[in-house]
Design a protein around this motif. Structure first.
Motif, PDB file in Angstrom:
ATOM      1  N   ASN A  43      -5.029  -6.158  -7.883  1.00  0.00           N
ATOM      2  CA  ASN A  43      -6.088  -5.202  -8.339  1.00  0.00           C
ATOM      3  C   ASN A  43      -6.977  -4.719  -7.308  1.00  0.00           C
ATOM      4  O   ASN A  43      -7.428  -3.335  -7.369  1.00  0.00           O
ATOM      5  CB  ASN A  43      -7.003  -5.834  -9.240  1.00  0.00           C
ATOM      6  CG  ASN A  43      -6.039  -6.161 -10.657  1.00  0.00           C
ATOM      7  OD1 ASN A  43      -5.754  -5.172 -11.337  1.00  0.00           O
ATOM      8  ND2 ASN A  43      -5.547  -7.390 -10.955  1.00  0.00           N
ATOM      9  N   LEU A  67      -9.162   0.044 -15.626  1.00  0.00           N
ATOM     10  CA  LEU A  67      -8.489  -1.138 -15.816  1.00  0.00           C
ATOM     11  C   LEU A  67      -8.566  -2.216 -14.749  1.00  0.00           C
ATOM     12  O   LEU A  67      -8.666  -3.445 -14.725  1.00  0.00           O
ATOM     13  CB  LEU A  67      -7.103  -0.886 -16.322  1.00  0.00           C
ATOM     14  CG  LEU A  67      -6.361  -2.035 -16.659  1.00  0.00           C
ATOM     15  CD1 LEU A  67      -6.665  -2.799 -17.678  1.00  0.00           C
ATOM     16  CD2 LEU A  67      -4.926  -1.667 -17.112  1.00  0.00           C
ATOM     17  N   SER A  70     -11.919  -3.991 -14.510  1.00  0.00           N
ATOM     18  CA  SER A  70     -12.008  -4.826 -15.669  1.00  0.00           C
ATOM     19  C   SER A  70     -11.342  -6.136 -15.038  1.00  0.00           C
ATOM     20  O   SER A  70     -11.882  -7.289 -15.012  1.00  0.00           O
ATOM     21  CB  SER A  70     -11.441  -4.386 -16.774  1.00  0.00           C
ATOM     22  OG  SER A  70     -11.373  -5.403 -17.661  1.00  0.00           O
ATOM     23  N   ASP A  71     -10.060  -6.014 -14.627  1.00  0.00           N
ATOM     24  CA  ASP A  71      -9.449  -7.011 -14.089  1.00  0.00           C
ATOM     25  C   ASP A  71     -10.037  -7.829 -12.854  1.00  0.00           C
ATOM     26  O   ASP A  71     -10.275  -9.025 -12.808  1.00  0.00           O
ATOM     27  CB  ASP A  71      -8.021  -6.678 -13.584  1.00  0.00           C
ATOM     28  CG  ASP A  71      -7.275  -6.436 -14.777  1.00  0.00           C
ATOM     29  OD1 ASP A  71      -7.246  -6.996 -15.930  1.00  0.00           O
ATOM     30  OD2 ASP A  71      -5.969  -5.554 -14.426  1.00  0.00           O
ATOM     31  N   ASN A 108     -12.587  -8.736 -20.438  1.00  0.00           N
ATOM     32  CA  ASN A 108     -11.441  -8.452 -19.664  1.00  0.00           C
ATOM     33  C   ASN A 108      -9.994  -8.402 -20.605  1.00  0.00           C
ATOM     34  O   ASN A 108      -9.480  -7.182 -20.674  1.00  0.00           O
ATOM     35  CB  ASN A 108     -10.954  -9.372 -18.308  1.00  0.00           C
ATOM     36  CG  ASN A 108      -9.648  -9.066 -17.819  1.00  0.00           C
ATOM     37  OD1 ASN A 108      -8.601  -9.855 -18.282  1.00  0.00           O
ATOM     38  ND2 ASN A 108      -9.402  -7.970 -17.243  1.00  0.00           N
ATOM     39  N   SER A 112      -8.532  -4.863 -21.442  1.00  0.00           N
ATOM     40  CA  SER A 112      -7.165  -4.554 -21.196  1.00  0.00           C
ATOM     41  C   SER A 112      -6.273  -3.959 -22.193  1.00  0.00           C
ATOM     42  O   SER A 112      -5.577  -3.143 -22.002  1.00  0.00           O
ATOM     43  CB  SER A 112      -6.502  -5.854 -20.421  1.00  0.00           C
ATOM     44  OG  SER A 112      -7.189  -6.138 -19.291  1.00  0.00           O
ATOM     45  N   THR A 245       3.584  -7.333 -21.461  1.00  0.00           N
ATOM     46  CA  THR A 245       2.214  -7.908 -21.275  1.00  0.00           C
ATOM     47  C   THR A 245       1.766  -8.422 -22.450  1.00  0.00           C
ATOM     48  O   THR A 245       1.366  -9.509 -22.476  1.00  0.00           O
ATOM     49  CB  THR A 245       1.282  -6.719 -20.667  1.00  0.00           C
ATOM     50  OG1 THR A 245       1.619  -6.227 -19.376  1.00  0.00           O
ATOM     51  CG2 THR A 245       0.127  -7.453 -20.514  1.00  0.00           C
ATOM     52  N   ASN A 291      -2.849 -11.709 -17.660  1.00  0.00           N
ATOM     53  CA  ASN A 291      -2.792 -10.239 -17.953  1.00  0.00           C
ATOM     54  C   ASN A 291      -3.307  -9.522 -16.675  1.00  0.00           C
ATOM     55  O   ASN A 291      -2.859  -8.516 -16.315  1.00  0.00           O
ATOM     56  CB  ASN A 291      -3.275 -10.000 -19.253  1.00  0.00           C
ATOM     57  CG  ASN A 291      -4.984  -9.453 -19.054  1.00  0.00           C
ATOM     58  OD1 ASN A 291      -5.262  -8.411 -18.548  1.00  0.00           O
ATOM     59  ND2 ASN A 291      -5.704 -10.472 -19.572  1.00  0.00           N
ATOM     60  N   SER A 292      -4.061 -10.134 -15.911  1.00  0.00           N
ATOM     61  CA  SER A 292      -4.667  -9.461 -15.084  1.00  0.00           C
ATOM     62  C   SER A 292      -3.674  -9.254 -13.683  1.00  0.00           C
ATOM     63  O   SER A 292      -3.831  -8.420 -12.920  1.00  0.00           O
ATOM     64  CB  SER A 292      -5.836 -10.284 -14.216  1.00  0.00           C
ATOM     65  OG  SER A 292      -6.936 -10.380 -15.077  1.00  0.00           O
ATOM     66  N   ASP A 295      -0.927  -6.031 -14.747  1.00  0.00           N
ATOM     67  CA  ASP A 295      -1.503  -4.503 -14.470  1.00  0.00           C
ATOM     68  C   ASP A 295      -1.346  -3.843 -13.272  1.00  0.00           C
ATOM     69  O   ASP A 295      -0.995  -2.684 -13.547  1.00  0.00           O
ATOM     70  CB  ASP A 295      -3.128  -4.817 -14.668  1.00  0.00           C
ATOM     71  CG  ASP A 295      -3.512  -4.973 -16.221  1.00  0.00           C
ATOM     72  OD1 ASP A 295      -2.604  -4.867 -17.160  1.00  0.00           O
ATOM     73  OD2 ASP A 295      -4.543  -5.361 -16.493  1.00  0.00           O
TER      74      ASP A 295
END
Length: 337
Positions: A43, A67, A70-71, A108, A112, A245, A291-292, A295
């Motif tokens: 990210n 996004l 946020s991650d 987050n 997401s 995801t 989930n980070s 992305d």
């Protein structure tokens, strides 16, 4: 989506003779360390590319940027959890950081989900209604949507800021990420259903409807001119990555959380059932935090011109390097003269 610690159990409080302290500490510390590393690199790199190429901005670009932010905010707090579990469940970092680390993870998680829904709607309009899309999806409207998502998620997740560190009456050590008190389980069950409906099922339904429309539109072009083939390819990639995801990170966590909270309200549970349930909490929460790591794949494989932005950034860096080399060569030559 107002909720308290809906994960139910992140620590091993159980009356069984067997507990999962070692399992929990090892899995959480290892998983969160790996997620932190991959999340920061992936990210962080994506954010640099998106910021350096901001002149090529679009609504999709704005959603990707938010996004990534946020991650990054989430993975920057995961080392606090790693420290806690490496320290065998002893919290020594103060009440504020305990509240912040819980809050950041769930902000987050739901940001997401909502940013993915917004990206799916944007792609849907671009493919199914390309003419109307030029009028409806502007950069300013995308910024307003992002602001709305941030405000809504931050406000609805604010109860996590109300739950801080607790002192164990036996060891006198401070704990964080503790399970709810038994007397509050029924209230959490109701709050969980509200969170499940608004935070997960509603945006997921929007995503599925958008993807159904996209696939229908792409199939209907099969015997036509197949305009915008590139956008169709990006849409298919986005569908695959987003659905993976959800299936890997979001769905298992929300299903397990619902089952677990209902499990806590029962009085007839056995020791083996309790231990198995607590282990499933550990696994699904790690998957939710991961989930980070998914992305960045969304940016690279389905992002609107992301690879073109990367190539453009590389060319600019190369041109800058060549220019600096020429300047140094001229400077050295002039000194020799």
């Amino acid at each position: 989506m107002a909720q308290e610690n809906l994960t139910g159990v992140e620590s091993s409080s159980t009356n069984c003779s067997t507990n999962i302290d070692d399992f929990r500490n090892q899995v959480y510390s290892t998983s969160y360390s790996l997620i932190t590393l991959l999340g920061l690199v992936g990210n962080g790199f994506a954010l640099v590319v998106l910021i350096r190429t901001h002149r090529q901005s679009s609504p999709f670009h704005i959603y990707m940027l938010n996004l990534a932010v946020s991650d990054l905010l989430c993975v920057m707090t995961l080392p606090l959890r790693v420290f806690y579990y490496v320290n065998k469940g002893k919290w020594t970092l103060g009440d504020f950081l305990c509240r912040l680390s819980s809050y950041a993870l769930y902000v987050n998680l739901y940001c997401s989900i909502y940013f993915m829904a917004a990206m799916s709607v944007t792609r849907f309009l671009a493919i199914v209604f390309p003419v109307q899309n030029l009028r409806l999806m502007t950069e300013n409207r995308a910024r307003l949507v992002c602001l709305g998502i941030w405000v809504f998620i931050c406000f609805s997740s604010s109860p996590f800021l109300m739950v801080g560190q607790k002192q164990d009456p036996g060891t006198k050590n401070f704990k964080c990420f503790e399970p709810p008190e038994p007397k509050g389980v029924q209230r959490l069950v109701m709050l969980n259903y509200l969170s499940l409906a608004i935070g997960f099922l509603l945006p997921f339904l929007v995503i599925l409807l958008c993807y159904a429309g996209i696939i229908h539109a792409l199939l209907s072009r099969k015997h036509t001119a197949r305009r915008n083939r590139g956008s169709g390819t990006r849409a298919i990639r986005m569908i695959v990555i987003v659905l993976l995801t959800f299936l890997i990170s979001f769905l298992p966590y929300h299903v397990q959380r619902t089952v677990h909270l209902n499990f806590l309200s029962r009085d007839d549970t056995t020791c083996s059932e309790t231990v198995a349930m607590q282990k499933s909490v550990v696994v699904t929460l790690c998957l939710a935090a991961a989930n980070s790591c998914f992305d960045p794949m969304l940016y690279f494989f389905s992002g609107e011109g992301f690879r073109n932005r990367l190539s453009s950034l590389h060319r600019n860096a190369s041109n800058t390097g060549i220019l600096l080399s020429e300047v140094m060569l001229i400077f050295c030559t002039s000194n020799q003269d």
